[in-house]
Design an enzyme around this catalytic site. Structure first.
Site, PDB file in Angstrom:
ATOM      1  N   CYS A 113       0.826  -1.258  -0.118  1.00  0.00           N
ATOM      2  CA  CYS A 113      -0.068  -0.017   0.057  1.00  0.00           C
ATOM      3  C   CYS A 113       0.778   1.143   0.133  1.00  0.00           C
ATOM      4  O   CYS A 113       1.820   1.367   0.718  1.00  0.00           O
ATOM      5  CB  CYS A 113      -0.827   0.028   1.093  1.00  0.00           C
ATOM      6  SG  CYS A 113      -1.930   1.277   1.189  1.00  0.00           S
ATOM      7  N   CYS A 144       0.336   5.092   6.832  1.00  0.00           N
ATOM      8  CA  CYS A 144      -0.383   4.925   8.308  1.00  0.00           C
ATOM      9  C   CYS A 144       0.614   4.197   9.198  1.00  0.00           C
ATOM     10  O   CYS A 144       0.990   3.091   9.034  1.00  0.00           O
ATOM     11  CB  CYS A 144      -1.818   4.056   7.954  1.00  0.00           C
ATOM     12  SG  CYS A 144      -2.746   4.520   6.767  1.00  0.00           S
ATOM     13  N   CYS A 146       0.238   0.619  10.231  1.00  0.00           N
ATOM     14  CA  CYS A 146      -0.132  -0.580   9.455  1.00  0.00           C
ATOM     15  C   CYS A 146       0.870  -1.539   8.929  1.00  0.00           C
ATOM     16  O   CYS A 146       2.066  -0.956   8.185  1.00  0.00           O
ATOM     17  CB  CYS A 146      -0.868   0.039   8.188  1.00  0.00           C
ATOM     18  SG  CYS A 146      -1.758  -1.138   7.149  1.00  0.00           S
ATOM     19  N   CYS A 155     -16.340  -9.792   5.556  1.00  0.00           N
ATOM     20  CA  CYS A 155     -15.700  -8.650   5.184  1.00  0.00           C
ATOM     21  C   CYS A 155     -14.267  -8.900   4.288  1.00  0.00           C
ATOM     22  O   CYS A 155     -13.515  -9.350   4.868  1.00  0.00           O
ATOM     23  CB  CYS A 155     -15.403  -7.611   6.495  1.00  0.00           C
ATOM     24  SG  CYS A 155     -14.796  -6.069   6.418  1.00  0.00           S
ATOM     25  N   CYS A 195     -19.349  -6.989   3.647  1.00  0.00           N
ATOM     26  CA  CYS A 195     -18.813  -5.851   4.149  1.00  0.00           C
ATOM     27  C   CYS A 195     -17.480  -5.621   3.242  1.00  0.00           C
ATOM     28  O   CYS A 195     -16.731  -6.783   2.896  1.00  0.00           O
ATOM     29  CB  CYS A 195     -18.581  -5.884   5.477  1.00  0.00           C
ATOM     30  SG  CYS A 195     -17.555  -4.109   6.089  1.00  0.00           S
ATOM     31  N   CYS A 215     -19.749   1.464   8.550  1.00  0.00           N
ATOM     32  CA  CYS A 215     -18.922   0.630   9.675  1.00  0.00           C
ATOM     33  C   CYS A 215     -17.558   1.684   9.862  1.00  0.00           C
ATOM     34  O   CYS A 215     -16.900   1.792   8.945  1.00  0.00           O
ATOM     35  CB  CYS A 215     -18.335  -0.566   9.184  1.00  0.00           C
ATOM     36  SG  CYS A 215     -17.197  -1.489  10.462  1.00  0.00           S
ATOM     37  N   ARG A 233     -17.995  -2.626  17.902  1.00  0.00           N
ATOM     38  CA  ARG A 233     -17.024  -4.265  17.715  1.00  0.00           C
ATOM     39  C   ARG A 233     -15.944  -3.849  18.608  1.00  0.00           C
ATOM     40  O   ARG A 233     -15.010  -3.008  18.405  1.00  0.00           O
ATOM     41  CB  ARG A 233     -16.724  -4.284  16.358  1.00  0.00           C
ATOM     42  CG  ARG A 233     -15.987  -5.472  15.929  1.00  0.00           C
ATOM     43  CD  ARG A 233     -16.048  -5.669  14.429  1.00  0.00           C
ATOM     44  NE  ARG A 233     -17.412  -5.446  13.695  1.00  0.00           N
ATOM     45  CZ  ARG A 233     -18.193  -6.418  13.264  1.00  0.00           C
ATOM     46  NH1 ARG A 233     -17.960  -7.709  13.730  1.00  0.00           N
ATOM     47  NH2 ARG A 233     -19.306  -6.321  12.779  1.00  0.00           N
TER      48      ARG A 233
END
Ligand code: SAM
Ligand code: DTB
Ligand code: SF4
Length: 332
Positions: free
Chosen positions: A42, A46, A49, A86, A117, A177, A249
Site C-alpha cells: 500500500c 499509516c 499498518c 468482510c 462488508c 462501519c 465492535r
C-alpha cells in the site's frame, strides 16, 4: 464527553451496560469474519499498518484474489458461525476495474446468505453506488483517531478525505462501519475526540469498530507503550453511551486480551467481534477459543435481520429465539 471518560470505572461501565440493555439483548453478539483479498504494497503511510509498502514488516504482498478462492473462505466463515463476511484490500483507493472484480466477489458471497462488508480505501460516489448495486451491505472506512492526533499517524490522506468517502457511502445507501484505533500514544482527551468525531457524523455509524493497536515490528508504532486495559474498556463504554443504537465492535487486539478483559468489554457494551484465526494480516484468537468463550459467557451469535428491515437483528430477544438457540448449540 471527557466527563464520561473520567467517571469512576464501575459507574461508567454500569451506565454503558444500562444503555446497552435499552437497545439490544446483551447476550447477543454479532460475528463477522475478515479476509484480506488484496494484501500489502500500500502506498499510504499509516503508522500502525503492516501493509504499508514503506515499512519492512515481512508481510507478503498478494494481488487481488479470485472470486472462487474468496467464496471458499466465505463458506468456511459461515460454517464457523459468522453472519457477515468482510473483504479488505490494501489500497489507497480502488481503480474502477478493481471495483468490478470486488463487485463480483460481493455478489457471490451474498448468494451464500451472508451479509457483505468491504474496506477498500477511499471511494468515489460512483464506486460506492456500484458496490451497493452488487449487493454490498456495509462499507468499513475508519476515522482512525481524533482529528487533533491524526497528523501524528497519517500524512498521505486528509481527515476530510475520510469524511468525503463516508458521505459517498451513506449517499449510496450502504450501511457504515466506522471507528478507530486506540493505544497509539493518544491522550484520554484524544480518545474522547475520536468518539466525539464518530458521534458527530451526519448519522451514527451502524457499526463502530474499536481496535486496540496491534503492534507490528517494522511499523513506526512497533514499540508503542501498552494502553492500560481499563482505558480500553472505558473507550468501549463511552462509545456505547454516545452511540446507543450502533453495533460496537471489539475489533483488533483480542489476540493479546485475556478472556476476563473481553468479558469486561462485552459488559461495557461491545456487541460484535471478528471471528477467525486471522484479521487481515495479523493474528486473532482461535475459532475454538472464541466458541468456548461464547459458551462460558452465555453469549449467542446474532442472526441476520429480523424481518423488519433492521439488520443485524436488534429485536432484543423477541424474534428468532429458536434459530438463535440452534446456532448457539452449534457453537458449543
Ligand atoms: N486500506 C483501506 C483503508 O485504510 O481505508 C482498508 C484496509 S485498512 C487495513 C482497515 C483498518 O484496519 C484501518 O483503518 C485501521 O483502523 C485498521 N488497522 C490496520 N492496522 C492495524 C493495526 N496494526 N492495529 C489495529 N488496527 C489496524
Ligand atoms: C477495522 O476497524 N478493523 C479491521 C477491519 N476494520 C478491516 C482490520 C484490523 C486489521 C488489523 C491489522 C491486520 O491484521 O493487518
Ligand atoms: Fe494502506 Fe489501509 Fe494500511 Fe493505511 S491502513 S497503509 S491505507 S492498507
Amino acid at each position: 464527553m471527557r466527563a464520561l471518560f473520567d467517571l469512576p470505572f464501575t459507574e461508567l461501565v454500569f451506565r454503558a451496560a444500562s444503555v446497552h440493555r435499552q437497545h439490544f439483548d446483551p447476550a447477543q453478539v454479532q460475528v463477522s469474519t475478515l479476509l484480506s483479498v488484496k494484501t500489502g504494497g500500500c502506498p499510504e503511510d499509516c503508522a500502525y499498518c503492516p501493509q504499508a509498502a514503506r515499512y519492512d514488516t515481512g508481510v507478503q504482498a498478494h494481488k487481488l484474489m479470485d472470486t472462487d478462492e474468496v467464496l471458499a473462505k466465505a463458506r468456511a466463515a459461515k460454517a464457523a458461525g459468522a453472519s457477515r463476511f468482510c473483504m479488505g484490500a490494501a489500497w489507497r483507493s480502488p481503480k474502477d476495474r478493481d471495483i468490478a472484480k470486488v463487485a463480483d466477489m460481493v455478489s457471490a458471497v451474498k448468494s451464500l446468505g451472508l451479509e457483505t462488508c468491504a474496506t477498500l480505501g477511499m471511494l468515489s460516489a460512483a464506486q460506492a453506488g456500484a458496490l451497493k448495486q452488487a449487493g454490498l451491505d456495509y462499507y468499513n472506512h475508519n476515522l482512525d483517531t481524533a482529528p487533533e492526533f491524526y497528523g501524528q499517524i497519517i500524512h498521505t490522506r486528509e481527515y476530510q478525505d475520510r469524511l468525503d468517502t463516508l458521505g459517498h457511502v451513506r449517499d449510496a445507501g450502504l450501511k457504515t462501519c466506522c471507528g478507530g484505533i486506540v493505544g497509539m500514544g493518544e491522550s484520554r482527551d484524544e480518545r474522547a475526540g475520536l468518539l466525539h468525531a464518530l458521534a458527530s457524523l451526519p448519522a451514527h455509524p451502524d457499526s463502530v469498530p474499536i481496535n486496540r493497536l496491534v503492534k507490528v515490528a517494522g511499523t513506526p508504532l512497533a514499540e508503542q507503550a501498552e494502553l492500560d486495559p481499563f482505558e480500553f474498556v472505558r473507550t468501549i463504554a463511552v462509545a456505547r453511551i454516545l452511540m446507543p443504537r450502533s453495533m460496537v465492535r471489539l475489533s483488533a487486539g483480542r489476540a493479546t486480551m485475556s478472556d476476563e478483559l473481553q468479558a469486561l468489554c462485552f459488559l461495557a457494551g461491545a456487541n460484535s467481534i471478528f471471528l477467525g484465526d486471522k484479521l487481515l494480516t495479523t493474528g486473532n484468537p482461535d475459532v475454538a477459543a472464541d466458541h468456548a468463550l461464547f459458551a462460558r459467557l452465555g453469549l449467542q451469535p446474532m442472526t441476520i435481520g429480523c424481518g423488519d428491515g433492521d439488520s443485524p437483528c436488534a429485536c432484543a430477544g423477541t424474534a428468532h429465539a429458536d434459530v438463535r438457540a440452534s446456532e448457539a448449540a452449534a457453537l458449543v
